[in-house]
Design a protein around this motif. Structure first.
Motif, short mmCIF file in Angstrom:
data_model
loop_
_atom_site.label_atom_id
_atom_site.label_comp_id
_atom_site.label_asym_id
_atom_site.label_seq_id
_atom_site.Cartn_x
_atom_site.Cartn_y
_atom_site.Cartn_z
N PHE B 215 0.83 -1.20 0.00
CA PHE B 215 0.00 0.00 0.00
C PHE B 215 0.87 1.25 0.00
O PHE B 215 0.60 2.21 -0.73
N ILE B 216 1.93 1.24 0.81
CA ILE B 216 2.82 2.41 0.86
C ILE B 216 3.50 2.62 -0.48
O ILE B 216 3.60 3.74 -0.97
N GLU B 217 3.94 1.52 -1.10
CA GLU B 217 4.58 1.65 -2.41
C GLU B 217 3.63 2.26 -3.44
O GLU B 217 4.05 3.03 -4.30
N ARG B 218 2.36 1.91 -3.34
CA ARG B 218 1.39 2.42 -4.31
C ARG B 218 1.01 3.88 -4.08
O ARG B 218 0.61 4.58 -5.00
N THR B 219 1.05 4.34 -2.80
CA THR B 219 0.47 5.66 -2.50
C THR B 219 1.48 6.72 -2.06
O THR B 219 1.25 7.90 -2.29
N ALA B 220 2.57 6.33 -1.42
CA ALA B 220 3.52 7.34 -0.95
C ALA B 220 4.21 7.99 -2.14
O ALA B 220 4.53 7.32 -3.12
N ASN B 221 4.42 9.30 -2.07
CA ASN B 221 5.07 10.10 -3.12
C ASN B 221 4.28 10.12 -4.43
O ASN B 221 4.82 10.46 -5.47
N VAL B 274 6.19 12.13 1.06
CA VAL B 274 6.22 13.58 1.26
C VAL B 274 4.83 14.04 1.68
O VAL B 274 3.84 13.34 1.47
N VAL B 275 4.76 15.24 2.27
CA VAL B 275 3.47 15.79 2.68
C VAL B 275 2.65 16.10 1.44
O VAL B 275 3.16 16.67 0.48
N GLY B 276 1.37 15.70 1.46
CA GLY B 276 0.49 16.03 0.34
C GLY B 276 0.32 14.91 -0.66
O GLY B 276 -0.32 15.10 -1.68
N ASP B 277 0.88 13.73 -0.38
CA ASP B 277 0.71 12.63 -1.33
C ASP B 277 -0.56 11.83 -0.99
O ASP B 277 -1.27 12.16 -0.05
N CYS B 278 -0.83 10.80 -1.77
CA CYS B 278 -2.06 10.03 -1.58
C CYS B 278 -2.12 9.38 -0.21
O CYS B 278 -3.18 9.31 0.42
N TRP B 279 -0.98 8.90 0.28
CA TRP B 279 -0.97 8.24 1.58
C TRP B 279 -1.41 9.20 2.67
O TRP B 279 -2.12 8.83 3.60
N ASN B 280 -1.00 10.47 2.56
CA ASN B 280 -1.37 11.45 3.59
C ASN B 280 -2.86 11.73 3.57
O ASN B 280 -3.47 11.86 4.63
N ARG B 281 -3.43 11.83 2.37
CA ARG B 281 -4.88 12.07 2.31
C ARG B 281 -5.63 10.90 2.91
O ARG B 281 -6.65 11.07 3.58
N TYR B 282 -5.09 9.70 2.68
CA TYR B 282 -5.73 8.51 3.26
C TYR B 282 -5.60 8.53 4.78
O TYR B 282 -6.59 8.34 5.50
N ILE B 283 -4.41 8.80 5.28
CA ILE B 283 -4.19 8.68 6.73
C ILE B 283 -4.95 9.78 7.48
O ILE B 283 -5.40 9.58 8.61
N VAL B 284 -5.12 10.96 6.85
CA VAL B 284 -5.89 12.02 7.50
C VAL B 284 -7.32 11.55 7.73
O VAL B 284 -7.89 11.76 8.80
N ARG B 285 -7.88 10.85 6.75
CA ARG B 285 -9.25 10.34 6.92
C ARG B 285 -9.31 9.34 8.06
O ARG B 285 -10.23 9.36 8.88
N MET B 286 -8.33 8.44 8.13
CA MET B 286 -8.37 7.42 9.17
C MET B 286 -8.20 8.04 10.56
O MET B 286 -8.80 7.59 11.53
N LYS B 287 -7.39 9.11 10.63
CA LYS B 287 -7.22 9.77 11.93
C LYS B 287 -8.48 10.54 12.30
O LYS B 287 -8.81 10.67 13.49
N GLU B 288 -9.17 11.06 11.30
CA GLU B 288 -10.42 11.79 11.59
C GLU B 288 -11.49 10.87 12.17
O GLU B 288 -12.33 11.31 12.94
N VAL B 289 -11.44 9.59 11.80
CA VAL B 289 -12.39 8.64 12.39
C VAL B 289 -12.20 8.61 13.90
O VAL B 289 -13.16 8.67 14.67
N ILE B 290 -10.94 8.57 14.33
CA ILE B 290 -10.66 8.54 15.77
C ILE B 290 -11.13 9.84 16.44
O ILE B 290 -11.72 9.82 17.53
N GLU B 291 -10.90 10.99 15.77
CA GLU B 291 -11.33 12.27 16.34
C GLU B 291 -12.86 12.31 16.44
O GLU B 291 -13.42 12.84 17.40
N SER B 292 -13.54 11.75 15.43
CA SER B 292 -15.00 11.73 15.47
C SER B 292 -15.50 10.90 16.64
O SER B 292 -16.48 11.25 17.30
N ILE B 293 -14.83 9.78 16.92
CA ILE B 293 -15.21 8.96 18.08
C ILE B 293 -15.08 9.78 19.36
O ILE B 293 -15.95 9.74 20.22
N LYS B 294 -13.99 10.56 19.45
CA LYS B 294 -13.80 11.44 20.62
C LYS B 294 -14.99 12.38 20.78
O LYS B 294 -15.51 12.57 21.88
#
Lengths: 192, 392
Positions: B215-221, B274-294
């Motif tokens: 997954f990282i190979e496909r999305t990072a950078n 790097v900041v702003g790649d596909c992996w970052n957009r994905y991980i922001v969504r997954m972290k927002e799930v945790i924030e929503s639970i809070k």
């Protein structure tokens, strides 16, 4: 904020003649109207000035008032210290050849937004790099969000708006509101 | 009028220096409208040099219903089912944004319990939407299992919504002045249980997908958007935050009762790429799930019995004027430009929807040149578009 900004625009952009459309209560938002010919310079000023910059263009919308069509540029500043919104308007009186300068060079977001505005209201944007319709097919007739719009009956030989299926209540509603009549009166007054 | 087939061959950038000597012609391919990786009926015309994309031209309008014209003949309450159908994956957020715009112009006070229930449903909807994004994104990249995990959890939220509102996807639940139906204690207990379970599940997702080598190979950078790109194109939501800019309307311009809540805004980090790649957009969504639970847990601590509907006149008539109301939806900022002609009119004069996905689609021609076709699919998936909202 609007008064201060209008003063700034008038001081820095020649021929902008910015006017604030005030609101009576806090329920609605104020806006600024500028001359259509100066929109590129005003947008350039809004983007580059240091006192009250706007770093993003959120949307380009239109409102058809029959006497004139208003193009609303909705700007935003995505900064956590000073978030702000602005509705910037220009008035276009020519319903057939109405045109305004494109601001794609300043805000690339305007590319799709201006195409949508052209598609829905028929406003032409000068110097737009890709001036085509965006949501309707390229050979569609008329501009759907104008108040005097009536859909075409056939499209490429296909019946798209037959009398039997068209919602006559809607058509009568439009007529009842006297909108088409109002438009004709407005045009007649201009000729006199 | 210029036809969309007569654009001619676009100017050719030097994208593929190795095979440049072959002087092959650019190949024009249609991606869509039935391509599964476009998440709906989006057609992207791509010009490729062997495996490398030179240009991408999105063609929109396959789902165009001219909803903005419909609303001009509907009364203010009748519009709610129509805004549902904009973003059918996150219908609650759409209803909420619209209801807020009308309430602001009407000057209605929404009861506290109704506001809290709106935040509860809004955040549950955000989790459901991000789970959908997570599942289908993994599916785009060739992993089938995460999709099943995501839909198992999403189903639990949809069951709750079905019990409360009577519908699984298009709810018509948030009404002007409050919400339609109250939640029972038993349902709220199930929300608590869901939050606990979701936290455990999220850890599983991170092990399964986020830190997966493939997954990282496909999305990072891949598909990098800088902050300046995001400002230029007016991008919002996870796309802007994935580029490292800390901007969330719930914190920066708080609406409803969000100022009372304690949560973080996740932003993109240079952890695997790097900041702003596909992996970052994905991980922001997954972290927002945790924030929503809070946020949901805090809502449940604050909930007290009370009224769920404010005082709204039978026929809604708005004062003359206009408003631009923004709210933070799962995919970005929804903006509604509502123009009213005055108290005589029972219908809006104009309702413009600024949809977040429309602006994100306009970034694709900027991102595409120089990418491999498979990377372009990853980029399209990472902005998480819903075509109902793009075409309106």
């Amino acid at each position: 904020m609007h008064n201060q900004l209008a003063e700034l625009i008038n001081k820095n952009v020649l021929g902008a003649s910015a006017v604030v459309n005030k609101t009576e209560d806090a329920k609605t938002h104020a806006s600024i109207t500028v001359e259509a010919s100066a929109i590129y310079k005003v947008a350039e000023f809004l983007k580059t000035n240091t006192e009250m910059p706007f770093n993003a263009l959120q949307a380009v919308s239109g409102v058809d008032y029959l006497e004139y069509i208003e193009v609303c540029y909705i700007m935003g500043h995505f900064d956590m210290n000073a978030p702000r919104d602005l509705i910037l308007k220009v008035k276009i009186t020519d319903r057939v050849n109405g045109n305004v300068d494109s601001i794609v060079k300043l805000y690339p977001a305007a590319n799709f937004q201006e195409r949508e505005c052209y598609d829905m209201f028929g406003i032409k944007f000068n110097n737009h790099p890709d001036h085509r319709r965006i949501l309707c097919p390229d050979d569609w007739e008329g501009f759907p969000l104008r108040k005097d719009y009536i859909a075409q009956k056939t499209y490429n030989g296909m019946e798209v708006f037959p009398d039997s299926k068209s919602n006559m209540e809607d058509r009568e509603y439009i007529v009842r509101q006297g909108m088409i009549k109002k438009a004709q009166e407005g045009a007649a007054n201009k000729v006199q | 009028m210029q036809s969309r087939w007569d654009i001619g061959e676009p100017e050719r950038p030097t994208i593929n220096a190795e095979t440049e000597q072959l002087k092959s012609e650019l190949l024009r391919l249609n991606m869509g409208p039935q391509h599964p990786a476009t998440h709906g009926v989006l057609r992207i015309e791509i010009w490729t040099d062997s495996e490398i994309v030179a240009h991408a031209i999105p063609h929109l309008g396959y789902l165009h219903r001219c909803m903005e014209k419909h609303t001009e003949n509907l009364d203010y309450r009748g519009i709610i089912p129509f805004v549902d159908r904009l973003d059918y994956i996150a219908a609650m957020s759409m209803e909420w944004g619209y209801a807020m715009a009308v309430e602001k112009m009407l000057g209605t006070e929404v009861p506290r319990r109704a506001e809290l229930l709106r935040i509860l449903t809004g955040e549950l909807q955000r989790i459901a939407s991000h789970l959908m994004a997570f599942g289908t994104y993994a599916l785009d990249l060739g992993a089938f299992t995460p999709f099943l995990y995501a839909f198992e959890m999403r189903e639990k939220i949809l069951r709750l919504f079905e019990e409360v509102s009577g519908a699984r996807l298009l709810y018509n639940y948030i009404w002007i002045g409050g919400v339609w139906n109250d939640w029972t204690d038993e349902q709220l207990n199930r929300v608590t249980a869901f939050c606990d379970e979701m936290e455990e599940e999220a850890k599983k997702y991170h092990e399964l997908v986020s830190m997966n080598k493939i997954f990282i190979e496909r999305t990072a950078n891949v598909g990098v958007f800088t902050v300046q790109d995001c400002f230029d194109y007016g991008a919002t939501g996870p796309v802007l935050r994935g580029s490292g800019h800390k901007w969330d309307l719930r914190k920066n311009m708080p609406y409803s009762l969000y100022s009372e809540f304690d949560f973080d805004i996740p932003v993109g980090i240079a952890e695997v790429g790097v900041v702003g790649d596909c992996w970052n957009r994905y991980i922001v969504r997954m972290k927002e799930v945790i924030e929503s639970i809070k946020i949901i847990r805090q809502v449940q601590a604050k909930l007290e019995p009370g009224s769920i509907m404010g005082k709204v006149p039978k026929i809604i008539k708005l004062p003359k004027g206009e408003i631009f109301m923004r709210s933070e939806c799962p995919r970005g900022e929804l903006g509604l430009h509502l123009v009213s002609e005055g108290p005589e009119a029972k219908t809006p004069y104009r309702l413009k929807v600024k949809s977040p996905c429309f602006t994100h689609v306009s970034m694709l021609p900027h991102a595409a040149p120089g990418q491999m076709i498979a990377d372009f699919v990853a980029t399209v998936g990472s902005i998480d578009i819903v075509l109902g909202e793009v075409d309106r």
